[in-house]
Enzyme design. Sequence first.
Site, PDB file in Angstrom:
ATOM      1  N   ASP A  94       0.868  -1.162   0.000  1.00  0.00           N
ATOM      2  CA  ASP A  94       0.000   0.000   0.000  1.00  0.00           C
ATOM      3  C   ASP A  94       0.913   1.221   0.000  1.00  0.00           C
ATOM      4  O   ASP A  94       2.111   1.110   0.258  1.00  0.00           O
ATOM      5  CB  ASP A  94      -0.828  -0.060   1.290  1.00  0.00           C
ATOM      6  CG  ASP A  94      -1.681   1.159   1.465  1.00  0.00           C
ATOM      7  OD1 ASP A  94      -2.229   1.612   0.452  1.00  0.00           O
ATOM      8  OD2 ASP A  94      -1.787   1.659   2.593  1.00  0.00           O
ATOM      9  N   GLY A 127      -4.782   3.485  -3.468  1.00  0.00           N
ATOM     10  CA  GLY A 127      -6.039   4.123  -3.819  1.00  0.00           C
ATOM     11  C   GLY A 127      -5.831   5.550  -4.293  1.00  0.00           C
ATOM     12  O   GLY A 127      -6.745   6.210  -4.747  1.00  0.00           O
TER      13      GLY A 127
END
Lengths: 1229, 372
Positions: free
Chosen positions: A409, A692
Amino acid sequence: MAEKWLWMLMPWRGCWSSRGKRDGQEEERHVRANDRDYNDKFPYADNHIKTSKYNVFTFLPINLFEQFQRVANTYFLVLLILQLIPEISSLSWVTTTVPLVLVLVITAVKDATDDYFRYKSDQQVNNRQSQVLRGNLQNEKWMNVCVGDIVKLENNQFVAADTLLLSSSEPYGLCYIETAELDGETNLKVRQALTVTSDLGADIAKLADFNGEVICEPPNNKLDRFTGTLYWRDNKYPLDNEKMLLRGCVLRNTDWCFGMVIFAGLQTKLMQNCGRTKFKRTSIDKLMNTLVLWIFGFLVCMGVILAIGNTIWEQKVGRSFSVYLLWDEPIRNNNVVFSGFLTFWSYIIILNTMVPISLYLSVEVIRLGHSYFINWDRKMYYIQRDTPAEARTTTLNEELGQVEFIFSDKTGTLTQNIMVFNKCSINGKSYGDVYDEFGHKVEITERTACVDFSFNPLSDRKFRFHDSSLVEAVKIEEPSVQEFFRLLALCHTVMPEEKNEGDLVYQAQSPDEGALVTAARNFGFVFRSRTPETVTLYEMGTAVNYQLLAILDFNNVRKRMSVIVRNPAGHIKLYCKGADTIIFDRLDPSNQDLMNTTSEHLYEFAGEGLRTLALAYKDLDENVLEEWMKRLLYASTVIENREEGLADLYEEIETGLMLLGATAVEDKLQEGVPETIACLTLANIKIWVLTGDKLETAMNIGYSCNMLRDDMSEVFIISGHTSSEVLQQLRSAKEHILGLSRVSSTADVEKTDEFSDDSVFEETIIAEYALIINGHSLAHALEPDLEQVLLETACLCKTVICCRVTPMQKAQVVELVKTNKMAVTLAIGDGANDVSMIKTAHIGVGISGQEGMQAVLASDYSFAQFRYLQRLLLVHGRWSYFRMCNFLFYFFYKNFAFTVVHFWFGFFCGFSAQTVYDQWFITLFNIVYTSLPVLAMGLFDQDVNEANSHRFPSLYRPGQLNLLFNKRQFFLCTLQGMGTSFLLFFIPYGAFCLAVSDDGSHISDQQAFAVTIATSLVIVVSIQIGLDTYYWTAVNHVFVWGSLAVYFAILFAMHSDGLFSIFPSHFPFIGTGRNCLTQKSVWLVIMLTTVACVMPGLAVRFLKTDLYPTLTDKVRCLQQASRKLRPQEQNLRRVRRTSSRRSAYAFSHQQGYGELITSGKNMKVTASTAGPSPPLSPSSPGRVHNSRSLIESTLKRKGETPVACVSAEAYGTSGTSEGNTRTQQTLMD
Amino acid sequence: MMASNYNAKEEYGHQPGATGHGGAGTMTNKKPDNTAFKQQRLPAWQPILTAGAVLPAFFVIGLIFIPIGVGLFVTSNNIKEFAIDYTGVDMSSPCYNCSQSYSWNSTKSCTCSVPFALDQPFESNVFMYYGLSNFYQNHRRYVKSRDDSQLNGDKTSLQSPSKECEPYRSSDNKPIAPCGAIANSLFNDTLELYYIDPNGSRTAIPLVKKGIAWWTDKHVKFRNPSGNNNNLTVVFQGTSKPVNWRKAVYELDPSDSDNNGFINEDFIVWMRTAALPTFRKLYRIIQKKANNLTPTLPRGEYILEVTYNYPVRSFNGRKRMILSTISWMGGKNPFLGIAYITVGSVCFCLGLVLLSIHYRYGKRNNSAEISS
């Protein structure tokens, strides 16, 4: 009935088996407030949580039942039963019982302690206090909270159950919650009560009278959805998720609120989401199971061979030998084949030690030990947050040594999610660097002197800036600098909060914005308060009130935001900040020169990995504005194409801007991230970033942590909107790579051959590519027909970055690699959005960071900093893998050497399943005589020390290639074991054919033979483990020598007169040890056997290390050499910084906040608000309704999956073409 | 599990203020201990299989083993051993007739005389063995078919022997003592040795029948019931003799109460089952003569008088009589010497081969090569 019985037996099967049942019953939930009797009619769960499996009485049956569900345990139970049949029992039942009981007891103790801790934590949660309305407010334990109760929550308290918000201290029944525990998002969320209930306020009497009934959906695990209806006073009110406070949320910025419990305990959404984590197994585990099956197969083969031998023997010899040895009843009546059948089972029993019970137990113990070493590692302890690393599962350690793919991430993992205002360029002058007296740039460290902001009482003390010239410029009131900070203080959507005078806290919607406003605050332009129509600044100590005329909000297409304000002097100005490319297009032509210098500065900033933003302003004419405002008002009321109309209007006014300068915000990387990534890359681990975030942000970080570099041959950006587009882009990227490498490969062949395996840094020679793929393209690329192309292309690239990825897609990407590449994957992340991929990957690592604990809870390992990953993999993982492999190799060798002797003996004892050894020896061999040395090896062995593990990341390679223990290695170790057993049997056989002791009595009897072989075996395996041990600690010495000593001690004890006189039939070996081991010839046999067994292996091993030394061997030699001299300095190359131009309007920003501000609905009416506060607009019902829809629409927009961003794509393609030209140039060169 | 997780994060969430104020002082310190054990820094010896360590080992082993082997071989060769097969398979064999008629219960014993000659005199003590071939004393059912408690003089076991003894547990409803297949198949040939003087007269050679069993067996493992060796007939009353035996256990050596019953040494020797199907067991000892001048067994003609009771022809067994002297390493055993010489020379040669390989092809590892 059966199901119910099973349920009683296994309550820990957890919520979902029960959930399934109750779902069937409960189709709709009826809850009436303050009406216990009514609610009790339904079987609603109370708020009591029980996750422990056992109680005192159920522990034994349940635990045993559970344990015998394991194949291994059942197998040994079956063996035990076989041994009780006298016709086939070739071993006494004790030999299996003792180890089995030992294993069962140890496991049971472990389970019991685990369960006890679960019980304790259950108790702790259940006993938490909360305020419940029972006539009046009283404190209750959480477990006593019931559905239908009205509870009061205070600021910073956890919500005890899923409750319906009734009223709160804030206007309009608003309340703020943090849902970090649920979804990992740290930004505050707004919840709003129904108007009718918010009127109840804090009036206890009214609340106690409240008797609304809620009819809603049954319990489920959807965190973002809730549907229900409130029936109250003959009215119906619809309920949705925006009125729910879920268990696990924390109330923030709200003094109090009241809620009505709808779901409690296990039926809350949080609990319904705690699915049981999948049981992960390592590849070694799987291999081990396969091998155990093979061994069973082998065992059956040997059993069959020996059974056939027995049949033939009984037919040919046994029949006539029955003069002295009558056949047993069954054989006499039937035939010899039956004897063979019985022999088969007898041999299965004695040969079962090839798969000893202790194997599984030892593996568990070793893994547990490795886990503790991880927990104890000071070098993975993060002092700032007092977090040690934690191995949350104990079953995956050796797999850490085999990782090939890391999925990471970005936010919170690679970066700290802290934005720091680092540099700026104002009117062509760059600020932020520190120079010494000779004009050289000084590297900024912790100790560099900070600028003193004491002139400003409102400054934020945590803000640090090093270049004092900027403060000087502010102090001498340089207009452009003032205007620069004024812009930063005005143009944003930050909400201020001032609890005490001067104690300002900004609620920033994105950390970038917060950083900029804080910077302005420290440089004397303090944003103090705002109303829907005004913004109050304290400019160098004096309050200035600006009239906020319009906010031209941010969105992904515009990539900029502007405000239009009127200052006290009546001048109207438009302030705009945005991506430099966008702003530069809208500048007034007179700015050309300034633009060039600023552009240069931007290059510089971007090269350092900073996120840049250009600032511009424009003076507006009153008339023009008035006319424009009218059109704006009109445009904002039309229903069709409103967005487009507004965008056009914004576009129209944001032209002819005057450039002010640029800001550079550092998205602070976690410590040591670039170095870690570089090191892991050298270890041939491929790192994919799944984020994201937006493409630009992701790329920016990619550059700053060295995953993307300027010297990369090509960076491919995939951002197609249809399947065919995506396919096209992927194909062309792949062809490009393959085509180019074919050209360069001929040149590289010799080079790579020369350096082949020896070169530690060989990977750096090969051309490097990077692939960046956007979320919407990824959705197409993950379709079944495209995923192979995606995978192939991605695997050709050094770096893969996926942006705008949903949690689901993260898991899909991991799954794709996991299933197709047969490689070990590791996912690392810190937020709830990473949970899916953490659970999917072979190994999940959670960063115990700021974004809640969801990721950590789902993970297998957790620590505080990304850089610890290097140590986890290269040191702990590598060691674990190495140890486990060595352990297994030795363990199988040992047991084959031990067991196969029976096979050889079978040919000389009429295939009668007579054991070679004493039964006690068989019982104790694995659990006493040889268990501890091999455990010590499995726990403490180190081939290469930790410093060298870091220094030579290529040492990690054997793990990835699964070289240390595979089917071939297994074959070799069984072969070695069988060879040893052959020598172990036949050398004593040759010697004992004629052996006579030195007093003339015969010693070729069975017991002496057994003792000789057993002693040889114990000595041989002890020497073998000595050779296998690389790292002889004191513990190893104690265990190895101790085991030998214990062997002889037990031997003589078992053969002693005393034990025999107590149990004559259990210790028939009396005196054998004495008579046998006092013979010189016996010791000569033992010595010969030992040497014959050990030397061949030694020779082979020496040849291997001498002729084909692995990197490990070399490093070991180096290590020994350097230890003799003195420890060398580490010489890992320093990681280069890149210097590439990155335009980065990198706001993790969402649209719609401007609208929220101008509507004024998120503003509090607090008396403590300093500064002139305008009267709040009268709250008419219509207005309230309007505001609610506004909030809703904002929230709705936030809930949406990332909006497609067209300009990002345009940017991407331009980037590709840029890259293309660059590659072409390199080719031409 | 769920609750514990939940709980953990709550605790985390409960200190939102602490992070801001750097409340490290109030927090419990979770920093791991700095011990060598926990940090995996235990001091350790790290041997490496270098040529300098491995090759000398081969040479040393070779140099030690070869002399030992030679010594063993020479010693073994100096041991005199004479073996004669008296099974009576051939028609020409003196025991042919006896071997043909086998029956356990025949009252009249068959005797045969086997003449043989010793080429060399046997000095010192000479040990007389009987050897059996193809006799599976190591068969599982055979091995377990005994009751050690009974043999240790346990009275209850005497009356009700262990089930392991089946089918030799009882006969005529009386428990068998000693029970089991091993005892039942006790070797019961009687061997006597005569020296034929050159003048043709036969001199019986004295054979000592005691001292042939292990001390522990004789004194600890085997005991007559009630410990009283005098009236064994009474003690063993109510028991039956093994079916194959001609006389009861208390009649094994009525002349010597210390060698009768369960502690009869021939019986004890037999009960110690052999490891391999071909085995020899000590039968008698021929003690060195008091005057050292004449050898124990001078060269010349001998006759072995066999009372042939023990049938082995049915399962192709063979019976031998072996005379042997012994040395410090036991009896004649050429295998051990040869094996030592072989292993020693293989090690030595392997050492040489490895040495040459090492010098010709070995990669000398050094640091320069790695950090290229």
